[in-house]
Design a protein around this motif. Structure first.
Motif, PDB file in Angstrom:
ATOM      1  N   LYS A   1      26.164 -30.350   4.766  1.00  0.00           N
ATOM      2  CA  LYS A   1      27.131 -31.127   5.535  1.00  0.00           C
ATOM      3  C   LYS A   1      27.850 -32.075   4.591  1.00  0.00           C
ATOM      4  O   LYS A   1      27.252 -32.632   3.682  1.00  0.00           O
ATOM      5  CB  LYS A   1      26.428 -31.922   6.630  1.00  0.00           C
ATOM      6  CG  LYS A   1      25.838 -31.037   7.694  1.00  0.00           C
ATOM      7  CD  LYS A   1      25.225 -31.849   8.803  1.00  0.00           C
ATOM      8  CE  LYS A   1      24.647 -30.903   9.852  1.00  0.00           C
ATOM      9  NZ  LYS A   1      24.054 -31.618  10.954  1.00  0.00           N
ATOM     10  N   LEU A   2      29.150 -32.239   4.843  1.00  0.00           N
ATOM     11  CA  LEU A   2      29.976 -33.166   4.076  1.00  0.00           C
ATOM     12  C   LEU A   2      30.582 -34.200   5.006  1.00  0.00           C
ATOM     13  O   LEU A   2      30.903 -33.901   6.150  1.00  0.00           O
ATOM     14  CB  LEU A   2      31.148 -32.429   3.402  1.00  0.00           C
ATOM     15  CG  LEU A   2      30.861 -31.476   2.272  1.00  0.00           C
ATOM     16  CD1 LEU A   2      32.167 -30.874   1.766  1.00  0.00           C
ATOM     17  CD2 LEU A   2      30.143 -32.180   1.142  1.00  0.00           C
ATOM     18  N   ASN A   3      30.760 -35.390   4.482  1.00  0.00           N
ATOM     19  CA  ASN A   3      31.478 -36.449   5.184  1.00  0.00           C
ATOM     20  C   ASN A   3      32.694 -36.804   4.349  1.00  0.00           C
ATOM     21  O   ASN A   3      32.568 -37.030   3.147  1.00  0.00           O
ATOM     22  CB  ASN A   3      30.606 -37.700   5.337  1.00  0.00           C
ATOM     23  CG  ASN A   3      29.399 -37.433   6.176  1.00  0.00           C
ATOM     24  OD1 ASN A   3      29.497 -36.852   7.240  1.00  0.00           O
ATOM     25  ND2 ASN A   3      28.243 -37.851   5.693  1.00  0.00           N
ATOM     26  N   LEU A   4      33.846 -36.848   4.970  1.00  0.00           N
ATOM     27  CA  LEU A   4      35.072 -37.278   4.323  1.00  0.00           C
ATOM     28  C   LEU A   4      35.448 -38.630   4.901  1.00  0.00           C
ATOM     29  O   LEU A   4      35.672 -38.758   6.107  1.00  0.00           O
ATOM     30  CB  LEU A   4      36.207 -36.276   4.565  1.00  0.00           C
ATOM     31  CG  LEU A   4      37.622 -36.739   4.214  1.00  0.00           C
ATOM     32  CD1 LEU A   4      37.764 -36.998   2.719  1.00  0.00           C
ATOM     33  CD2 LEU A   4      38.644 -35.716   4.680  1.00  0.00           C
TER      34      LEU A   4
ATOM     35  N   SER B   1      35.307 -37.942   8.818  1.00  0.00           N
ATOM     36  CA  SER B   1      35.255 -36.596   9.397  1.00  0.00           C
ATOM     37  C   SER B   1      34.052 -35.880   8.825  1.00  0.00           C
ATOM     38  O   SER B   1      33.720 -36.049   7.648  1.00  0.00           O
ATOM     39  CB  SER B   1      36.523 -35.813   9.047  1.00  0.00           C
ATOM     40  OG  SER B   1      37.650 -36.425   9.595  1.00  0.00           O
ATOM     41  N   ASN B   2      33.394 -35.079   9.650  1.00  0.00           N
ATOM     42  CA  ASN B   2      32.216 -34.325   9.231  1.00  0.00           C
ATOM     43  C   ASN B   2      32.552 -32.846   9.152  1.00  0.00           C
ATOM     44  O   ASN B   2      33.255 -32.318  10.015  1.00  0.00           O
ATOM     45  CB  ASN B   2      31.071 -34.547  10.218  1.00  0.00           C
ATOM     46  CG  ASN B   2      30.684 -36.003  10.287  1.00  0.00           C
ATOM     47  OD1 ASN B   2      30.451 -36.640   9.273  1.00  0.00           O
ATOM     48  ND2 ASN B   2      30.635 -36.550  11.483  1.00  0.00           N
ATOM     49  N   PHE B   3      32.027 -32.185   8.130  1.00  0.00           N
ATOM     50  CA  PHE B   3      32.283 -30.767   7.900  1.00  0.00           C
ATOM     51  C   PHE B   3      30.993 -30.060   7.525  1.00  0.00           C
ATOM     52  O   PHE B   3      30.045 -30.677   7.054  1.00  0.00           O
ATOM     53  CB  PHE B   3      33.294 -30.575   6.757  1.00  0.00           C
ATOM     54  CG  PHE B   3      34.627 -31.193   7.024  1.00  0.00           C
ATOM     55  CD1 PHE B   3      35.609 -30.479   7.695  1.00  0.00           C
ATOM     56  CD2 PHE B   3      34.907 -32.490   6.619  1.00  0.00           C
ATOM     57  CE1 PHE B   3      36.845 -31.046   7.958  1.00  0.00           C
ATOM     58  CE2 PHE B   3      36.140 -33.074   6.877  1.00  0.00           C
ATOM     59  CZ  PHE B   3      37.106 -32.344   7.545  1.00  0.00           C
ATOM     60  N   ILE B   4      30.979 -28.766   7.717  1.00  0.00           N
ATOM     61  CA  ILE B   4      29.895 -27.906   7.246  1.00  0.00           C
ATOM     62  C   ILE B   4      30.412 -27.214   5.996  1.00  0.00           C
ATOM     63  O   ILE B   4      31.562 -26.768   5.953  1.00  0.00           O
ATOM     64  CB  ILE B   4      29.511 -26.875   8.319  1.00  0.00           C
ATOM     65  CG1 ILE B   4      28.985 -27.596   9.566  1.00  0.00           C
ATOM     66  CG2 ILE B   4      28.474 -25.890   7.780  1.00  0.00           C
ATOM     67  CD1 ILE B   4      28.850 -26.701  10.778  1.00  0.00           C
TER      68      ILE B   4
ATOM     69  N   SER C   1      33.986 -25.655   6.904  1.00  0.00           N
ATOM     70  CA  SER C   1      34.286 -25.399   8.313  1.00  0.00           C
ATOM     71  C   SER C   1      33.930 -26.633   9.137  1.00  0.00           C
ATOM     72  O   SER C   1      33.315 -27.566   8.648  1.00  0.00           O
ATOM     73  CB  SER C   1      33.521 -24.171   8.815  1.00  0.00           C
ATOM     74  OG  SER C   1      32.128 -24.388   8.733  1.00  0.00           O
ATOM     75  N   LYS C   2      34.349 -26.594  10.377  1.00  0.00           N
ATOM     76  CA  LYS C   2      34.076 -27.686  11.308  1.00  0.00           C
ATOM     77  C   LYS C   2      33.544 -27.060  12.596  1.00  0.00           C
ATOM     78  O   LYS C   2      34.066 -26.042  13.039  1.00  0.00           O
ATOM     79  CB  LYS C   2      35.374 -28.456  11.576  1.00  0.00           C
ATOM     80  CG  LYS C   2      35.156 -29.802  12.193  1.00  0.00           C
ATOM     81  CD  LYS C   2      36.299 -30.718  11.808  1.00  0.00           C
ATOM     82  CE  LYS C   2      36.175 -32.068  12.432  1.00  0.00           C
ATOM     83  NZ  LYS C   2      35.215 -32.936  11.842  1.00  0.00           N
ATOM     84  N   PRO C   3      32.485 -27.646  13.184  1.00  0.00           N
ATOM     85  CA  PRO C   3      31.984 -27.095  14.433  1.00  0.00           C
ATOM     86  C   PRO C   3      33.122 -26.932  15.451  1.00  0.00           C
ATOM     87  O   PRO C   3      34.026 -27.747  15.523  1.00  0.00           O
ATOM     88  CB  PRO C   3      30.975 -28.142  14.895  1.00  0.00           C
ATOM     89  CG  PRO C   3      30.547 -28.827  13.635  1.00  0.00           C
ATOM     90  CD  PRO C   3      31.767 -28.833  12.754  1.00  0.00           C
TER      91      PRO C   3
ATOM     92  N   VAL D   1      40.664 -44.482  -2.474  1.00  0.00           N
ATOM     93  CA  VAL D   1      41.468 -43.592  -1.641  1.00  0.00           C
ATOM     94  C   VAL D   1      40.613 -42.766  -0.686  1.00  0.00           C
ATOM     95  O   VAL D   1      40.873 -42.697   0.504  1.00  0.00           O
ATOM     96  CB  VAL D   1      42.344 -42.666  -2.516  1.00  0.00           C
ATOM     97  CG1 VAL D   1      43.164 -41.728  -1.658  1.00  0.00           C
ATOM     98  CG2 VAL D   1      43.236 -43.501  -3.423  1.00  0.00           C
ATOM     99  N   PHE D   2      39.572 -42.110  -1.194  1.00  0.00           N
ATOM    100  CA  PHE D   2      38.729 -41.284  -0.336  1.00  0.00           C
ATOM    101  C   PHE D   2      37.348 -41.115  -0.952  1.00  0.00           C
ATOM    102  O   PHE D   2      37.145 -41.353  -2.143  1.00  0.00           O
ATOM    103  CB  PHE D   2      39.351 -39.906  -0.086  1.00  0.00           C
ATOM    104  CG  PHE D   2      39.294 -39.006  -1.286  1.00  0.00           C
ATOM    105  CD1 PHE D   2      38.211 -38.168  -1.492  1.00  0.00           C
ATOM    106  CD2 PHE D   2      40.316 -39.004  -2.214  1.00  0.00           C
ATOM    107  CE1 PHE D   2      38.149 -37.355  -2.606  1.00  0.00           C
ATOM    108  CE2 PHE D   2      40.264 -38.189  -3.322  1.00  0.00           C
ATOM    109  CZ  PHE D   2      39.172 -37.357  -3.525  1.00  0.00           C
ATOM    110  N   LEU D   3      36.408 -40.684  -0.139  1.00  0.00           N
ATOM    111  CA  LEU D   3      35.056 -40.350  -0.579  1.00  0.00           C
ATOM    112  C   LEU D   3      34.613 -39.126   0.202  1.00  0.00           C
ATOM    113  O   LEU D   3      34.692 -39.097   1.427  1.00  0.00           O
ATOM    114  CB  LEU D   3      34.091 -41.515  -0.298  1.00  0.00           C
ATOM    115  CG  LEU D   3      32.597 -41.188  -0.364  1.00  0.00           C
ATOM    116  CD1 LEU D   3      32.173 -40.826  -1.783  1.00  0.00           C
ATOM    117  CD2 LEU D   3      31.774 -42.352   0.155  1.00  0.00           C
TER     118      LEU D   3
END
Length: 147
Positions: free
Chosen positions: A23-26, A33-36, A51-53, A137-139
């Motif tokens: 799982k990734l968190n942006l 936002s959470n992603f797989i 991807s995203k659920p 800017v982002f993580l």
């Protein structure tokens, strides 16, 4: 701003050597936002599928030591610039170190360039944390576990 969209699937004719899922968190502009993520490592290629659920596959990034990065869709200029920040050799060293050489004795590998950091940390047998950071800017951070 990093924008992810589209559909993709993984199909590779060579034998899969390793496969990781996680799982990734942006975090960007005070939004999370959470992603797989699924990473498939082949002898010649590393394929990263995000991807995203419910929404399904969003983006597929393919890295080849000879050809560099290819993406299954058009990205905006800022997202493309982020991915192109590191060259083929730097990405190759990162993937090779992260998925083949990290252990309890050498538990971190990172590269920094133009205020962008790409880092992988060994967290235990077949488990890694990953970070992709551009100062304020982002993580992007997450955990990967071998399937």
């Amino acid at each position: 701003m990093v924008i992810l969209s589209a559909c993709s699937s993984i199909s590779q004719s060579t034998n899969l050597e390793k496969s990781y899922i996680g799982k990734l968190n942006l975090s960007q502009n005070n939004l999370v936002s959470n992603f797989i993520i699924r990473i498939n490592i082949f002898s010649e290629d590393t394929i990263i599928q995000v991807s995203k659920p419910i929404l399904g596959n969003l983006i597929k990034i393919k890295f080849n030591q000879n050809d560099g990065i290819t993406i299954n869709q058009a990205l905006n200029e800022s997202s493309l610039a982020l991915l192109n920040n590191f060259n083929k050799k730097e990405y190759s060293n990162f993937f090779n170190s992260c998925f083949n050489y990290l252990n309890t004795n050498k538990n971190e590998f990172k590269i920094n360039k133009n205020k962008i950091e790409l880092k992988c940390e060994y967290k235990g047998l077949d488990t890694f944390s990953v970070f992709f950071v551009n100062s304020d800017v982002f993580l992007v951070n997450g955990i990967l576990k071998r399937e």
